[in-house]
Design a protein around this motif. Structure first.
Motif, PDB file in Angstrom:
ATOM      1  N   PRO A  41      26.906  35.636  41.159  1.00 32.07           N
ATOM      2  CA  PRO A  41      26.565  37.330  41.176  1.00 32.07           C
ATOM      3  C   PRO A  41      26.242  37.939  43.092  1.00 32.07           C
ATOM      4  O   PRO A  41      26.678  38.071  42.938  1.00 32.07           O
ATOM      5  CB  PRO A  41      25.123  37.059  40.572  1.00 32.07           C
ATOM      6  N   THR A  80      29.962  34.772  35.664  1.00 30.98           N
ATOM      7  CA  THR A  80      30.252  33.765  34.941  1.00 30.98           C
ATOM      8  C   THR A  80      31.977  34.004  34.228  1.00 30.98           C
ATOM      9  O   THR A  80      32.123  32.234  34.032  1.00 30.98           O
ATOM     10  CB  THR A  80      29.616  34.974  33.639  1.00 30.98           C
ATOM     11  N   ARG A  81      33.097  34.644  34.532  1.00 29.90           N
ATOM     12  CA  ARG A  81      33.865  34.461  34.428  1.00 29.90           C
ATOM     13  C   ARG A  81      34.836  33.800  35.316  1.00 29.90           C
ATOM     14  O   ARG A  81      35.781  33.567  34.968  1.00 29.90           O
ATOM     15  CB  ARG A  81      34.704  36.155  34.288  1.00 29.90           C
ATOM     16  N   MET A  96      32.523  46.578  33.516  1.00 33.98           N
ATOM     17  CA  MET A  96      32.317  45.023  33.201  1.00 33.98           C
ATOM     18  C   MET A  96      31.019  44.410  34.134  1.00 33.98           C
ATOM     19  O   MET A  96      31.442  45.238  35.115  1.00 33.98           O
ATOM     20  CB  MET A  96      33.537  44.036  33.517  1.00 33.98           C
ATOM     21  N   SER A  97      29.762  44.684  34.116  1.00 31.52           N
ATOM     22  CA  SER A  97      28.980  43.831  35.282  1.00 31.52           C
ATOM     23  C   SER A  97      29.359  42.909  36.193  1.00 31.52           C
ATOM     24  O   SER A  97      30.492  42.195  36.177  1.00 31.52           O
ATOM     25  CB  SER A  97      28.082  44.169  34.837  1.00 31.52           C
ATOM     26  N   GLN A  98      28.906  43.130  37.171  1.00 28.33           N
ATOM     27  CA  GLN A  98      28.979  42.240  38.007  1.00 28.33           C
ATOM     28  C   GLN A  98      28.672  40.422  37.605  1.00 28.33           C
ATOM     29  O   GLN A  98      28.885  39.831  38.305  1.00 28.33           O
ATOM     30  CB  GLN A  98      27.875  42.050  39.604  1.00 28.33           C
ATOM     31  N   LYS A  99      27.496  40.226  36.816  1.00 24.55           N
ATOM     32  CA  LYS A  99      27.372  39.544  36.523  1.00 24.55           C
ATOM     33  C   LYS A  99      27.861  38.888  35.620  1.00 24.55           C
ATOM     34  O   LYS A  99      28.832  37.888  35.696  1.00 24.55           O
ATOM     35  CB  LYS A  99      25.677  39.444  35.616  1.00 24.55           C
ATOM     36  N   GLU A 100      29.017  39.516  35.086  1.00 23.22           N
ATOM     37  CA  GLU A 100      29.713  39.417  33.734  1.00 23.22           C
ATOM     38  C   GLU A 100      30.929  38.516  34.847  1.00 23.22           C
ATOM     39  O   GLU A 100      31.539  37.392  34.320  1.00 23.22           O
ATOM     40  CB  GLU A 100      30.160  40.339  32.865  1.00 23.22           C
ATOM     41  N   LEU A 101      31.205  39.217  35.777  1.00 26.42           N
ATOM     42  CA  LEU A 101      32.630  38.836  36.726  1.00 26.42           C
ATOM     43  C   LEU A 101      32.395  37.780  37.285  1.00 26.42           C
ATOM     44  O   LEU A 101      32.934  36.490  37.322  1.00 26.42           O
ATOM     45  CB  LEU A 101      32.490  39.657  37.894  1.00 26.42           C
TER      46      LEU A 101
END
Length: 361
Positions: A42, A36-37, A29-34
């Protein structure tokens, strides 16, 4: 310093961001996805990973929902990181302070119960700082320079034993805080000195100390005994606390005979009566200022009035002890005090008459 025998503290620290980054890798998982979740930015995620921002309790709950690890897991990571960060900072301060610590009479202070014996060096270091009531050795040195030795005799060579003297004075301050005194009253203190003089023939030292504590407190003076530490060579000290409304008279009882004890008591009393509230007076055999000479004269004359001493010397043969005993009884003081005065003035051998002194255990 004590050695760590019970608890291991590593010399490194793991910040929560490292663990979080490992979870991101395992979840691919990317930092950006985390971000978002979790609903975090970011930037916040990146700062947590780089240890620039903490994991807050709210963030811990959001991470729990994403990774399934309970919030207390993330909170504990943050708490452990912060505690170890402080511990390592203290360890660094401890390393820098080793020269200072070598001068602190730690073993003697532990033996006397002034500080506790700790399981490791950092805790012992903290106990020492707490005793002095400071946050660092530098703060203790500032206290010494600005409060404990203000107007102190320049002739006193304290470099060798500064921290021992400072610890001795600090112990007196701690004990004085527990002595309930009325606001200082100069006239009342002057009056109680006559009561104190009447005690000089008493032999029960504990009774004397209790009585002096009681009557001095009624005049705004905290009287106390703190046996000297090694390398201090001090007899007594006076200074003021609580906005200059409370004086401390601290004696070491370095010499056990009643002539030394009572001379020191009245010497210190004169400092309190006449030498202002801004000065700190610490008595030793290297102090010979004008103020000290004035206090010496007061103590000598208060104990033995000059005119009566002159009359006595006029008919005394210079050797007999019985006339000394009678003279002391006539003027209402202990025989040992007259013996000590005659010895000091070189009118009586220092080996003669000591059995007539009272020695306090």
């Amino acid at each position: 310093m004590g050695k760590d025998t019970a608890t291991f503290y590593p010399d490194y620290n793991v910040y929560p961001g490292e663990i979080l980054e490992e979870y991101l890798d395992s979840y691919n998982m990317s930092q950006k996805e985390l971000a978002t979740r979790t609903g975090l930015t970011p930037k916040t995620i990146n700062e947590i990973i780089k240890a620039k921002a903490p994991i807050t309790p709210e963030t811990a709950v959001r991470l729990e929902r994403v990774f399934g690890r309970p919030a207390h897991f993330w909170n504990n990571l943050e708490q452990n990181y912060q505690e170890q960060k402080i511990r390592l900072e203290k360890q660094g301060q401890l390393e820098k302070s080793k020269g200072w610590l070598k001068k602190v009479p730690v073993v003697e202070m532990i033996e006397r119960g002034w500080i506790k014996r700790c399981e490791n060096d950092i805790e012992q270091y903290e106990a020492i700082l707490s005793f002095f009531g400071v946050d660092s050795p530098e703060a203790q040195e500032r206290i010494w320079e600005t409060h404990q030795v203000a107007n102190f005799r320049e002739s006193y060579r304290f470099q060798k034993n500064q921290l021992s003297i400072s610890a001795w004075l600090r112990r007196g301050e701690i004990l004085a805080q527990g002595i309930d005194c009325v606001p200082y009253n100069k006239k009342r203190f002057s009056d109680i000195l006559h009561q104190a003089r009447a005690m000089t023939s008493e032999s029960d030292f504990q009774s004397i100390i209790h009585s002096l504590e009681e009557i001095c407190a009624r005049a705004g003076v905290a009287f106390l005994i703190v046996p000297e530490l090694k390398q201090t060579h001090v007899w007594g000290a006076t200074r003021w606390i609580r906005g200059k409304n409370k004086a401390i008279m601290q004696l070491s009882c370095r010499y056990k005979s009643n002539d030394h004890f009572w001379f020191t008591f009245f010497h210190e009393a004169f400092h309190i009566l006449e030498h202002g509230k801004s000065s700190v007076f610490i008595e030793s055999n290297t102090v010979h200022s004008e103020q000290e000479k004035e206090a010496d004269i007061f103590a000598s004359n208060f104990l033995i009035p000059p005119d009566k001493m002159k009359d006595f010397l006029g008919h005394w043969d210079g050797q007999s002890l019985e006339p000394i005993r009678i003279f002391a009884q006539q003027i209402g003081i202990a025989t040992g005090i007259v013996i000590g005065r005659l010895q000091h003035d070189n009118r009586l051998s220092h080996q003669n008459g000591n059995k007539l002194k009272i020695f306090y255990a």
